[in-house]
Design an enzyme around this catalytic site. Structure first.
Site, PDB file in Angstrom:
ATOM      1  N   ARG A 109       0.796  -1.223   0.000  1.00 31.39           N
ATOM      2  CA  ARG A 109       0.000   0.000   0.000  1.00 31.39           C
ATOM      3  C   ARG A 109       0.828   1.273   0.000  1.00 31.39           C
ATOM      4  O   ARG A 109       0.542   2.211  -0.752  1.00 31.39           O
ATOM      5  CB  ARG A 109      -0.910   0.004   1.237  1.00 31.39           C
ATOM      6  CG  ARG A 109      -1.970  -1.058   1.162  1.00 31.39           C
ATOM      7  CD  ARG A 109      -2.806  -1.129   2.420  1.00 31.39           C
ATOM      8  NE  ARG A 109      -3.847  -2.142   2.241  1.00 31.39           N
ATOM      9  CZ  ARG A 109      -4.748  -2.448   3.160  1.00 31.39           C
ATOM     10  NH1 ARG A 109      -4.744  -1.838   4.337  1.00 31.39           N
ATOM     11  NH2 ARG A 109      -5.659  -3.362   2.922  1.00 31.39           N
ATOM     12  N   ARG A 135       0.692  -1.485   8.121  1.00 29.84           N
ATOM     13  CA  ARG A 135      -0.103  -2.664   8.431  1.00 29.84           C
ATOM     14  C   ARG A 135      -0.459  -3.421   7.157  1.00 29.84           C
ATOM     15  O   ARG A 135      -0.800  -2.813   6.153  1.00 29.84           O
ATOM     16  CB  ARG A 135      -1.400  -2.255   9.149  1.00 29.84           C
ATOM     17  CG  ARG A 135      -2.358  -3.404   9.366  1.00 29.84           C
ATOM     18  CD  ARG A 135      -3.591  -2.982  10.125  1.00 29.84           C
ATOM     19  NE  ARG A 135      -4.493  -2.129   9.381  1.00 29.84           N
ATOM     20  CZ  ARG A 135      -5.349  -2.559   8.457  1.00 29.84           C
ATOM     21  NH1 ARG A 135      -5.409  -3.834   8.143  1.00 29.84           N
ATOM     22  NH2 ARG A 135      -6.149  -1.710   7.840  1.00 29.84           N
TER      23      ARG A 135
HETATM   24  C1  LIG Z   1     -13.253   1.260   5.166  1.00 29.70           C
HETATM   25  C2  LIG Z   1     -12.372   0.400   6.008  1.00 29.70           C
HETATM   26  C3  LIG Z   1     -12.173  -0.936   5.673  1.00 29.70           C
HETATM   27  C4  LIG Z   1     -11.358  -1.746   6.438  1.00 29.70           C
HETATM   28  N1  LIG Z   1     -11.191  -3.056   6.063  1.00 29.70           N
HETATM   29  C5  LIG Z   1     -10.405  -3.853   6.819  1.00 29.70           C
HETATM   30  C6  LIG Z   1     -10.239  -5.225   6.465  1.00 29.70           C
HETATM   31  O1  LIG Z   1     -10.784  -5.709   5.474  1.00 29.70           O
HETATM   32  N2  LIG Z   1      -9.464  -5.997   7.250  1.00 29.70           N
HETATM   33  C7  LIG Z   1      -8.842  -5.500   8.369  1.00 29.70           C
HETATM   34  O2  LIG Z   1      -8.181  -6.260   9.053  1.00 29.70           O
HETATM   35  N3  LIG Z   1      -9.006  -4.219   8.727  1.00 29.70           N
HETATM   36  C8  LIG Z   1      -9.759  -3.380   7.990  1.00 29.70           C
HETATM   37  N4  LIG Z   1      -9.905  -2.065   8.365  1.00 29.70           N
HETATM   38  C9  LIG Z   1      -9.358  -1.604   9.663  1.00 29.70           C
HETATM   39  C10 LIG Z   1     -10.230  -2.075  10.813  1.00 29.70           C
HETATM   40  O3  LIG Z   1     -11.580  -2.013  10.430  1.00 29.70           O
HETATM   41  C11 LIG Z   1     -10.063  -1.257  12.102  1.00 29.70           C
HETATM   42  O4  LIG Z   1      -8.732  -1.041  12.367  1.00 29.70           O
HETATM   43  C12 LIG Z   1     -10.685  -1.971  13.288  1.00 29.70           C
HETATM   44  O5  LIG Z   1     -11.987  -2.368  13.003  1.00 29.70           O
HETATM   45  C13 LIG Z   1     -10.652  -1.139  14.550  1.00 29.70           C
HETATM   46  O6  LIG Z   1     -11.356  -1.800  15.585  1.00 29.70           O
HETATM   47  P1  LIG Z   1     -11.365  -1.267  17.071  1.00 29.70           P
HETATM   48  O7  LIG Z   1     -12.169  -2.216  17.856  1.00 29.70           O
HETATM   49  O8  LIG Z   1      -9.983  -1.018  17.507  1.00 29.70           O
HETATM   50  O9  LIG Z   1     -12.073   0.162  17.010  1.00 29.70           O
HETATM   51  P2  LIG Z   1     -13.462   0.672  16.393  1.00 29.70           P
HETATM   52  O10 LIG Z   1     -14.197  -0.371  15.680  1.00 29.70           O
HETATM   53  O11 LIG Z   1     -13.134   1.925  15.677  1.00 29.70           O
HETATM   54  O12 LIG Z   1     -14.327   0.999  17.669  1.00 29.70           O
HETATM   55  C14 LIG Z   1     -14.125   2.120  18.443  1.00 29.70           C
HETATM   56  C15 LIG Z   1     -15.143   2.113  19.555  1.00 29.70           C
HETATM   57  O13 LIG Z   1     -14.790   3.088  20.518  1.00 29.70           O
HETATM   58  C16 LIG Z   1     -15.895   3.881  20.839  1.00 29.70           C
HETATM   59  N5  LIG Z   1     -15.354   5.174  21.265  1.00 29.70           N
HETATM   60  C17 LIG Z   1     -14.391   5.925  20.682  1.00 29.70           C
HETATM   61  N6  LIG Z   1     -14.129   7.018  21.421  1.00 29.70           N
HETATM   62  C18 LIG Z   1     -14.949   6.954  22.484  1.00 29.70           C
HETATM   63  C19 LIG Z   1     -15.141   7.789  23.618  1.00 29.70           C
HETATM   64  N7  LIG Z   1     -14.435   8.883  23.814  1.00 29.70           N
HETATM   65  N8  LIG Z   1     -16.090   7.428  24.510  1.00 29.70           N
HETATM   66  C20 LIG Z   1     -16.818   6.290  24.347  1.00 29.70           C
HETATM   67  N9  LIG Z   1     -16.649   5.461  23.301  1.00 29.70           N
HETATM   68  C21 LIG Z   1     -15.722   5.798  22.393  1.00 29.70           C
HETATM   69  C22 LIG Z   1     -16.753   3.870  19.619  1.00 29.70           C
HETATM   70  O14 LIG Z   1     -18.085   4.145  19.996  1.00 29.70           O
HETATM   71  C23 LIG Z   1     -16.560   2.452  19.135  1.00 29.70           C
HETATM   72  O15 LIG Z   1     -17.438   1.605  19.829  1.00 29.70           O
HETATM   73  C24 LIG Z   1     -10.716  -1.231   7.588  1.00 29.70           C
HETATM   74  C25 LIG Z   1     -10.908   0.096   7.928  1.00 29.70           C
HETATM   75  C26 LIG Z   1     -11.697   0.919   7.133  1.00 29.70           C
HETATM   76  C27 LIG Z   1     -11.785   2.372   7.490  1.00 29.70           C
END
Ligand SMILES: Cc1cc2nc3c(=O)[nH]c(=O)nc-3n(C[C@H](O)[C@H](O)[C@H](O)COP(=O)(O)OP(=O)(O)OC[C@H]3O[C@@H](n4cnc5c(N)ncnc54)[C@H](O)[C@@H]3O)c2cc1C
Ligand code: SF4
Ligand code: FES
Lengths: 251, 659
Positions: B330, B457
């Protein structure tokens, strides 16, 4: 070469759950390539700059998958085009001079929080009642131990694509949540992993659905017609069958 | 303070097994008295909250959306990696470990990455047991596809909606625990402060986004699972609400921030169409299997792309990287697109786009294959197009539809126009092997931590990491800390630390409400994004970064004088939420530039234009920069940097080459 179109919006404004609401009229100049929500961003910037209160609406992913956006547009949940959510609608679907009426998803079980935002937590409570497989972390067998024919897996996936938006409830004159509940029941009833709790699940979910005050289904099919993920009506039939079987079994 | 990453002693492949079998345990009766706060319900948070509740801990979970099911993880498209070796193509835990370290351009920890690879297989088992409908073969076994940076097929997927299906699995496990009364869920709540007592994290302050009231919540430990901060660039593929607030508040109360400048810019996104643009949409990496990337050989060539003859096209990736061609990683693909556009060869109305063209493979690869299956000899072009189209439709139909929906152009007929966009942040809160930040009792999971992806990544590895952290790592590592906390009674929230933290939040909110200037929050966010994108984006220079720092400081000052937040703080007020998030981005942006400025090398997604070879390739400097930069907040615009040296005992470091 900015190609602009002018539209008139009649937007439902309501300060909070208990206050009465009414329509307000706004004029916005939009670009046909902007999304419907970007048009609302433009309106809100306009309102804030004029010292007025912007329109509250729910949204997050803006690509049709999180289920957060709602809005009834000209009488139709998620707007005039089939198979998409409000955030995927573009202004090129409208013409210069159009009048567009925008309301929240209305249903007894979905209280208005403010303007176009509604409370859909009833859906979470229905899932908490039974929309799961009871398997604790670490209890799983190797994923390929249980073979699932492709057709079954594909069907389960189709039902599992529901985004929990609530358009089905909003479209239904009885505010029934059968399409939403049916989708989850169908997904888990199809898969071997869901079989053990099949009967208790459907009963628990239907009971919760009733307790939340969603209406009955009278088979008009408006839900499936407006569902942005095109969840088929057959999931309701499946759910009814599952429910009946469970009841006959004394669940 | 020296950073202790707490990597267990011993052989790489035995570290985790040994750790797990010797970690201190908490007995069931004590677990019921221990409270854990989980902020965020994406893959990392939902899986952690559900698993910890199943184990018997008392859990409170928070998210700012109206339901835990809507976390940004829901939007992930392509898939999730796991070293199952179901395809019998030579995959193994070691290979997944190796690919991840190499893909990360040798800036990740060996111990963490190996553990990630070890637990990856259990993730798939767990998800399938929950009823996640992964794609399957006709025989009923799970199907795999391949992703960039690897030579095996280890990616599990559910059409283009893998994130959705995985999150719904974790969400259902979470809802089950909510129904059982083991988790109390607070949706439409935003965490605004970490509360520290005697140096340990003991709770949070959260704002009820509907009433606007501030609430105090006690916990014996606090887990931040709050996602990435790509939205500091304003435009990104992240959901609109993704933000840094939780991590940033933790940073300001003592948690170090690791490698903040490491940002992933994804090469294939739909380009910006106008100034009103609010977000960018990803076109999955898988398209580069069949799409060829090109620009016209002549500057400012405005002809319809289909009228530009073959010899007047520059397939610049194939030209520059003959070995990998369109499938370079990428970071490499993104920089090459920028280089062509900056040089004046870009296409489309904005000239900030390149073509991703399916025509060649549509006709020659698929069209011809189908024709020969049907026994058509010497098929004409029309037949080839017709037959090829059907194959492409089956493979990428939903992405082609999405593209058409947004651009109103039919990618079956004309090439897609694409441009790189901000997608993921490898940087995040610094954590040790146990996922604990530098604040005792405060943990970070998922994209919110910096841990496993180094400077770049690999595709399909973020979902794997989020679920690994939540299902299989934290349930063990938290025991090390909580086993020493069993004597700690729950602390009443009228403790002065809670009162003070709440007051700090209230003061910020009141200040924001009180400014009543003339500019919208959105306009500040947009301006910050421009600075970050131009000067801390795909190409960075010392000079540009210094300018950016000064500009951000100035913008921040202007923000606190000129921003206008409508309404009141005691109501549902999305503008106020946004204002708080932008205020934090305005501080984070400065740190990102500072980190990028200090790192005098190019590695992974971090490209310093001064450090490149004659052919324009990244030049890493292992002698001087083989470390994690962990920043400690001192004061506004004032940080101390701590180094965690990276030790490679099992992998031989090499320069990446894709020629
Ligand atoms: C379009 C797109 C496609 C992707 N496709 C892939 C893929 O195919 N394969 C792959 O491995 N990765 C992919 N990624 C990356 C991956 O989706 C993310 O890195 C991952 O889902 C992040 O998960 P997480 O649980 O860390 O956070 P998130 O799913 O972002 O969750 C964050 C959580 O924190 C909460 N939150 C945030 N701040 C606060 C606050 N201050 N107070 C209370 N709650 C809060 C939110 O409400 C949410 O519930 C993709 C990303 C994007 C943007
Ligand atoms: S069934 Fe369709 S309309 Fe109803 S919640 Fe699911 S996606 Fe929305
Ligand atoms: S904003 Fe996510 S579906 Fe519309």
């Amino acid at each position: 070469m900015e190609k602009g179109i002018n539209v008139t919006l009649k937007v439902w404004r309501q300060k909070n759950e208990t206050s009465a609401g009414s329509f307000e009229t706004y004029k916005v100049q939009a670009n046909p390539d902007m999304s419907f929500l970007e048009m609302f961003d433009v309106l809100n910037e306009q309102l804030i700059t004029e010292g007025k209160d912007p329109v509250a609406f729910d949204h997050d992913c803006r690509e049709g998958i999180c289920g957060m956006c709602s809005m009834v547009i000209n009488g139709r949940p998620h707007g005039p085009k089939g198979g998409i959510t409000t955030c995927q609608l573009h202004m090129r679907s409208f013409k210069d001079g159009d009048i567009i009426v925008v309301e929240p998803f209305r249903a007894n079980s979905f209280g208005v929080i403010k303007d176009l935002s509604v409370d859909r937590t009833a859906f979470d409570r229905i899932i908490a009642a039974g929309g799961f497989v009871s398997v604790n972390t670490g209890n799983a067998v190797d994923a390929n131990n249980i073979l699932i024919p492709k057709e079954i897996a594909d069907k389960a996936f189709e039902a599992a694509t529901c985004i929990g938006c609530g358009a089905c409830v909003s479209a239904c004159k009885n505010a029934s949540a059968m399409l939403f509940v049916g989708a989850k029941v169908t997904q888990l009833a199809l898969l071997p992993q869901g079989k053990a709790e099949r009967q208790s699940r459907v009963v628990a979910m239907v009971n919760q659905m009733d307790a939340e005050g969603f209406g009955a289904c009278t088979n008009t099919g408006a839900c499936a017609a407006e569902c942005p993920k095109e969840i088929p009506l057959s999931v309701i039939a499946t759910m009814n069958r599952e429910y009946l079987a469970a009841k006959l079994n004394g669940k | 303070m020296t950073l202790d990453s707490k990597i267990p002693e011993g052989q790489l492949s035995e570290k985790w097994t040994k750790y797990r079998s010797s970690v201190a345990l908490v007995n069931p009766a004590n677990k019921r008295n221990l409270e854990i706060i989980v902020v965020g319900t994406g893959l990392a948070g939902a899986s952690a909250a559900a698993s910890l509740a199943e184990m018997g801990y008392k859990v409170k979970a928070f998210c700012f959306q109206d339901s835990p099911r809507r976390a940004h993880s829901i939007a992930a498209q392509g898939g999730i990696n796991a070293a199952k070796n179901y395809q019998n193509d030579g995959d193994s835990v070691y290979r997944l470990f190796y690919d991840t370290i190499k893909g990360g351009d040798y800036r990740a920890r060996e111990g963490n990455v190996h553990r990630l690879a070890e637990v990856s297989a259990s993730i798939i088992d767990q998800c399938v047991a929950q009823g996640v409908p992964f794609a399957r073969e006709y025989g009923g076994t799970l199907s795999n596809r391949s992703f960039g940076g690897t030579q095996v097929q280890r990616t599990f997927y559910a059409a283009g909606q893998t994130g959705q299906q995985l999150l719904l699995g974790a969400y259902s496990a979470l809802e089950r625990q909510i129904g059982l009364g083991n988790v109390k869920m607070y949706n439409r709540h935003e965490m605004l402060e970490v509360v520290k007592i005697d140096g340990k994290a003991r709770g949070i302050i959260a704002r009820d986004l509907i009433s606007g009231e501030l609430e105090r919540h006690f916990g014996h430990a606090v887990l931040l699972c709050t996602g990435g901060y790509g939205n500091v660039f304003y435009l990104s593929t992240n959901a609109m609400g993704s933000n840094v607030t939780a991590a940033w508040k933790a940073h300001k109360t003592g948690a170090f921030f690791g490698n903040p400048c490491f940002t992933q810019i994804h090469p294939t996104c739909i380009p910006v169409s106008g100034h009103y643009q609010s977000k960018l949409t990803l076109m999955s990496e898988s398209l580069r299997n069949d799409g060829r990337i090109w620009v016209p050989k002549a500057k400012g060539d405005n002809r319809n792309p289909n009228d530009i003859p073959e010899e007047e096209r520059d397939y610049y990736l194939e030209r520059r990287y003959p070995a990998f061609g369109n499938l370079v990683p990428r970071d490499v693909a993104s920089r090459a697109a920028k280089e062509r556009c900056d040089a004046g060869y870009g296409v489309g109305p904005s000239k900030m786009a390149v073509y991703l063209d399916f025509r060649f493979n549509l006709m020659n690869k698929y069209g011809r294959a189908e024709a020969s299956k049907l026994g058509i000899e010497n098929p004409d072009d029309e037949t080839l197009v017709k037959l090829g189209k059907e194959v492409i439709k089956e493979k990428y139909g939903n992405l082609f539809d999405m593209y058409k929906q947004i651009t109103d152009e039919d990618p079956y007929e004309v090439p897609m126009r694409i441009y790189p966009a901000v997608h993921y942040t490898m940087g995040g809160l610094w954590v040790d092997y146990e996922l604990m930040t530098t604040v005792p009792g405060l943990y970070a999971l998922g994209e919110a931590n910096f841990s496993d992806h180094g400077a770049n990544r690999l595709g399909a590895s973020a979902l794997m990491q989020g679920l690994a952290d939540g299902y299989f790592v934290i349930p063990y590592t938290i025991g090390t800390y909580l086993s020493k906390e069993i004597a700690t009674k729950s602390i009443p929230t009228d403790h002065e630390a809670f009162v003070e933290a709440e007051k700090r939040c209230a003061d910020v909110l009141d200040t924001l409400m009180g400014i009543q200037g003339g500019q919208t929050v959105e306009s500040f966010h947009r301006r910050l994004g421009q600075i970050m994108w131009n000067k801390c984006g795909m190409g960075r220079t010392a000079e540009g970064l210094k300018e950016a720092i000064a500009e951000i400081q100035q913008l921040r000052e202007e923000f606190w004088k000129e921003v206008r937040v409508p309404g009141s703080r005691f109501e549902f007020n999305p503008e106020l939420e946004k204002a708080g998030r932008v205020a934090d981005f305005l501080e984070l942006g400065e740190l990102m530039c500072k980190d990028a400025l200090h790192r005098n090398e190019s590695c992974g997604g971090h490209f310093r234009e001064e450090y490149q070879t004659e052919e324009g390739e990244a030049m890493r400097d292992d002698d001087n920069f083989k470390y994690v930069a962990a920043w400690e907040f001192k004061n506004m615009s004032d940080w101390d940097m701590h180094k965690e040296n990276l030790v490679y005992e099992n992998i031989k470091i090499a320069q990446r080459s894709y020629k």
